[in-house]
Design a protein around this motif. Structure first.
Motif, mmCIF file in Angstrom:
data_model
loop_
_atom_site.group_PDB
_atom_site.id
_atom_site.type_symbol
_atom_site.label_atom_id
_atom_site.label_comp_id
_atom_site.label_asym_id
_atom_site.label_seq_id
_atom_site.Cartn_x
_atom_site.Cartn_y
_atom_site.Cartn_z
ATOM 1 N N GLY A 38 0.796 -1.220 0.000
ATOM 2 C CA GLY A 38 0.000 0.000 0.000
ATOM 3 C C GLY A 38 0.828 1.270 0.000
ATOM 4 O O GLY A 38 0.318 2.343 -0.298
ATOM 5 N N LEU A 39 2.085 1.178 0.328
ATOM 6 C CA LEU A 39 2.959 2.367 0.343
ATOM 7 C C LEU A 39 4.112 2.148 -0.644
ATOM 8 O O LEU A 39 4.009 2.513 -1.807
ATOM 9 C CB LEU A 39 3.475 2.647 1.753
ATOM 10 N N GLY A 40 5.200 1.576 -0.183
ATOM 11 C CA GLY A 40 6.331 1.333 -1.072
ATOM 12 C C GLY A 40 6.006 0.394 -2.213
ATOM 13 O O GLY A 40 6.595 0.474 -3.285
ATOM 14 N N SER A 41 5.046 -0.506 -2.005
ATOM 15 C CA SER A 41 4.683 -1.454 -3.060
ATOM 16 C C SER A 41 4.106 -0.732 -4.271
ATOM 17 O O SER A 41 4.030 -1.305 -5.367
ATOM 18 C CB SER A 41 3.664 -2.473 -2.544
ATOM 19 N N MET A 42 3.713 0.533 -4.105
ATOM 20 C CA MET A 42 3.156 1.309 -5.217
ATOM 21 C C MET A 42 4.209 1.718 -6.232
ATOM 22 O O MET A 42 3.883 2.377 -7.225
ATOM 23 C CB MET A 42 2.419 2.550 -4.692
ATOM 24 N N ILE A 43 5.462 1.331 -6.045
ATOM 25 C CA ILE A 43 6.477 1.553 -7.077
ATOM 26 C C ILE A 43 6.143 0.753 -8.342
ATOM 27 O O ILE A 43 6.691 1.013 -9.411
ATOM 28 C CB ILE A 43 7.911 1.188 -6.603
ATOM 29 N N TYR A 91 -8.774 -1.900 0.107
ATOM 30 C CA TYR A 91 -8.739 -1.789 -1.346
ATOM 31 C C TYR A 91 -10.118 -1.571 -1.964
ATOM 32 O O TYR A 91 -10.227 -1.213 -3.128
ATOM 33 C CB TYR A 91 -8.139 -3.052 -1.971
ATOM 34 N N GLY A 92 -11.167 -1.880 -1.213
ATOM 35 C CA GLY A 92 -12.515 -1.774 -1.757
ATOM 36 C C GLY A 92 -12.899 -2.950 -2.635
ATOM 37 O O GLY A 92 -13.898 -2.892 -3.352
ATOM 38 N N THR A 93 -12.103 -4.022 -2.597
ATOM 39 C CA THR A 93 -12.323 -5.157 -3.496
ATOM 40 C C THR A 93 -12.282 -6.471 -2.713
ATOM 41 O O THR A 93 -11.945 -6.503 -1.520
ATOM 42 C CB THR A 93 -11.219 -5.221 -4.567
ATOM 43 N N LEU A 94 -12.600 -7.543 -3.419
ATOM 44 C CA LEU A 94 -12.377 -8.893 -2.917
ATOM 45 C C LEU A 94 -11.685 -9.696 -4.012
ATOM 46 O O LEU A 94 -11.916 -9.459 -5.194
ATOM 47 C CB LEU A 94 -13.700 -9.579 -2.546
ATOM 48 N N MET A 95 -10.862 -10.634 -3.609
ATOM 49 C CA MET A 95 -10.137 -11.532 -4.527
ATOM 50 C C MET A 95 -9.175 -10.749 -5.433
ATOM 51 O O MET A 95 -8.955 -11.121 -6.594
ATOM 52 C CB MET A 95 -11.115 -12.348 -5.379
ATOM 53 N N PRO A 124 -13.782 6.362 0.474
ATOM 54 C CA PRO A 124 -12.331 6.532 0.653
ATOM 55 C C PRO A 124 -11.679 5.252 1.162
ATOM 56 O O PRO A 124 -12.181 4.644 2.105
ATOM 57 C CB PRO A 124 -12.223 7.646 1.689
ATOM 58 N N ARG A 125 -10.611 4.839 0.527
ATOM 59 C CA ARG A 125 -9.925 3.609 0.925
ATOM 60 C C ARG A 125 -9.182 3.838 2.248
ATOM 61 O O ARG A 125 -8.504 4.826 2.416
ATOM 62 C CB ARG A 125 -8.931 3.164 -0.152
ATOM 63 N N TRP A 126 -9.297 2.882 3.166
ATOM 64 C CA TRP A 126 -8.594 2.978 4.442
ATOM 65 C C TRP A 126 -7.215 2.352 4.271
ATOM 66 O O TRP A 126 -7.023 1.156 4.497
ATOM 67 C CB TRP A 126 -9.379 2.243 5.534
ATOM 68 N N GLY A 127 -6.281 3.157 3.871
ATOM 69 C CA GLY A 127 -4.937 2.634 3.622
ATOM 70 C C GLY A 127 -4.343 1.914 4.821
ATOM 71 O O GLY A 127 -3.564 0.980 4.679
ATOM 72 N N LEU A 128 -4.747 2.351 6.018
ATOM 73 C CA LEU A 128 -4.213 1.746 7.249
ATOM 74 C C LEU A 128 -4.544 0.255 7.328
ATOM 75 O O LEU A 128 -3.788 -0.528 7.899
ATOM 76 C CB LEU A 128 -4.810 2.461 8.463
ATOM 77 N N MET A 129 -5.656 -0.159 6.732
ATOM 78 C CA MET A 129 -6.065 -1.561 6.852
ATOM 79 C C MET A 129 -5.117 -2.484 6.091
ATOM 80 O O MET A 129 -5.039 -3.669 6.381
ATOM 81 C CB MET A 129 -7.492 -1.749 6.316
ATOM 82 N N VAL A 130 -4.396 -1.930 5.121
ATOM 83 C CA VAL A 130 -3.458 -2.739 4.338
ATOM 84 C C VAL A 130 -2.139 -2.894 5.092
ATOM 85 O O VAL A 130 -1.367 -3.805 4.828
ATOM 86 C CB VAL A 130 -3.229 -2.054 2.969
ATOM 87 N N LEU A 131 -1.895 -2.010 6.030
ATOM 88 C CA LEU A 131 -0.636 -1.991 6.780
ATOM 89 C C LEU A 131 -0.739 -2.813 8.067
ATOM 90 O O LEU A 131 -1.853 -3.184 8.469
ATOM 91 C CB LEU A 131 -0.270 -0.548 7.121
#
Lengths: 215, 222
Positions: free
Chosen positions: A134-139, B158-162, B185-192
């Motif tokens: 979600g961050l660096g992977s966006m390269i 991401y707002g998606t599945l699969m 709005p995508r919650w970027g924190l959830m990916v981290l």
């Protein structure tokens, strides 16, 4: 000694049996794994020459037409692998040079596309990366990669946290300044600074008369 | 009087809910947090773990009468490491993109405490059928836990599945089936990683609340 063997015979036997099993599995799968890696590199070498604004179907057609041939250049006495990418008529589209270096989390491995004579960057593809999701992977994202198109590979690029105001700047990814700069540094150090770029320019000039004659 | 150990059916059921490895035993936290960002990654990790756990549990059960007490952990580890290596090679050969995405977390299955725990608790003590059922139950429980977390993280992040397996292709990668509208709005924190901790913590609390509610109802009925 006999006491130890009497106690540990099962461990020794399992070690032997599992070792043989792993050797068998590796012998069976190693060619497939190597073929996957080669295919990934060749595909990336072709993808870096996809013209912009094509649909997915047009991209697939383009990839089916071009060929990527693995070759080597000698730099400081060391052989470096590069890909010679040609179109359906056999004309040189450019060179795809592998490059790698340290990113934020781990190594980043790229394939960088270069035009034949002036060695401008066409695109790059990430072969391996463990940057922050979600961050660096966006390269890998097209929006970031597009900034490199047309840049001279011999110019050291700088990732800046704003809209670029100079030719040697690209806009860094939000929250991924290190990953963004790492891509710039890898391309410059591994391709330009290492003299791979100079060797490719010489190779292009050596190939050019033959290509002209074929026309 | 030695306690009677659960049979195959009980072991199978226990692994899914009452002794769920993530929500009840709090085992396998590392892959749970690291490989639950998208549903395809979660399914692949659960599949690789299931293969290793079933194989290791069955082998351990076959060898249970030959195990030396002070060398049993070594036998478990050697067995688990072998099957993890086989799983890793299979992924690299037949699912190379997923193998790259999972990265070092496939070899790390070797130190997944859930697997060695089942070898110790069930495989080393009960017959092959029970060991197999136990491994299947625990694997299903692990899959359920990973899916519950990954669905939340992928939809909100991401707002998606699969993502990666289905959906439209952009830049050579499948973007997943759109679940949330583009305006959300995508919650970027959830990916981290923090998103993984938050999701696990909330779902763990929910699991505890449900367990307590069931116990209270059973106590009231009794």
């Amino acid at each position: 000694m006999l006491t130890y063997i009497r106690q540990a015979w099962l461990v020794l036997l399992l070690g032997l049996l599992f070792g043989v099993a792993l050797a068998g599995v590796n012998t069976w799968l190693e060619p497939k794994i190597r073929a996957n890696e080669r295919e990934a590199r060749e595909r990336a070498a072709k993808e870096v020459f996809i013209p912009p604004d094509l649909t997915e179907a047009e991209k697939d057609a383009f990839l089916a037409d071009v060929a990527a041939e693995e070759t080597t250049v000698v730099v400081d006495g060391e052989e470096r692998t590069v890909f010679k990418v040609t179109d359906a008529d056999g004309d040189l589209l450019g060179w795809a040079a592998p490059a790698q270096g340290l990113g934020y989390a781990d190594m980043i491995r790229l394939i960088v596309g270069l035009t034949p004579e002036d060695l401008k960057i066409t695109d790059y593809r990430v072969i391996y990366s463990q940057e922050t999701p979600g961050l660096g992977s966006m390269i890998t994202a097209g929006s970031f990669r597009r900034q490199f198109r047309g840049k001279e590979v011999t110019t050291r690029l700088e990732a800046v946290p704003r809209a670029p105001t100079a030719d040697d700047e690209i806009q860094a990814l939000t929250g991924a300044t290190i990953s963004s700069q790492a891509v710039c540094d890898i391309i410059y150090q591994q391709v330009a600074e290492s003299s791979v770029a100079a060797e490719l320019r010489d190779k292009s000039r050596a190939d050019a008369p033959a290509s002209t004659t074929q026309r | 009087m030695p306690t009677k150990l659960p049979g195959a059916g009980q072991r199978l059921f226990n692994g899914i809910l009452p002794e769920n490895p993530v929500y009840r035993q709090l085992l396998a936290m590392c892959p749970t947090l690291a490989i639950s960002g998208t549903v395809p990654q979660a399914i692949t990790m659960a599949g690789a773990t299931a293969f290793v756990m079933i194989s290791a549990n069955v082998i351990t059960s076959l060898l249970r009468n030959l195990l030396q007490p002070h060398l049993r952990i070594l036998v478990f580890t050697v067995t688990i490491a072998t099957f993890v290596t086989i799983a890793d090679r299979f992924l690299a050969a037949f699912l190379p993109a997923m193998s790259t995405a999972l990265g070092p977390y496939v070899p790390l299955i070797i130190v997944n405490c859930m697997i060695i725990c089942r070898c110790e608790v069930c495989g080393a003590k009960q017959n092959v059928g029970v060991a197999f059922a136990d491994a299947v139950g625990q694997s299903l429980g692990f899959l359920a836990a990973l899916l519950s977390i990954s669905v939340v993280r992928e939809v909100l992040g991401y707002g998606t599945l699969m993502r990666g397996w289905m959906g439209p292709v952009v830049d050579g990668a499948q973007q997943g089936i759109g679940i949330l509208p583009a305006s959300f709005p995508r919650w970027g924190l959830m990916v981290l990683p923090p998103g993984a901790f938050f999701t696990l913590g909330i779902l763990l609390g929910l699991a505890n609340w449900i367990t307590d509610a069931v116990k209270r109802r059973q106590a009231a009925a009794a």
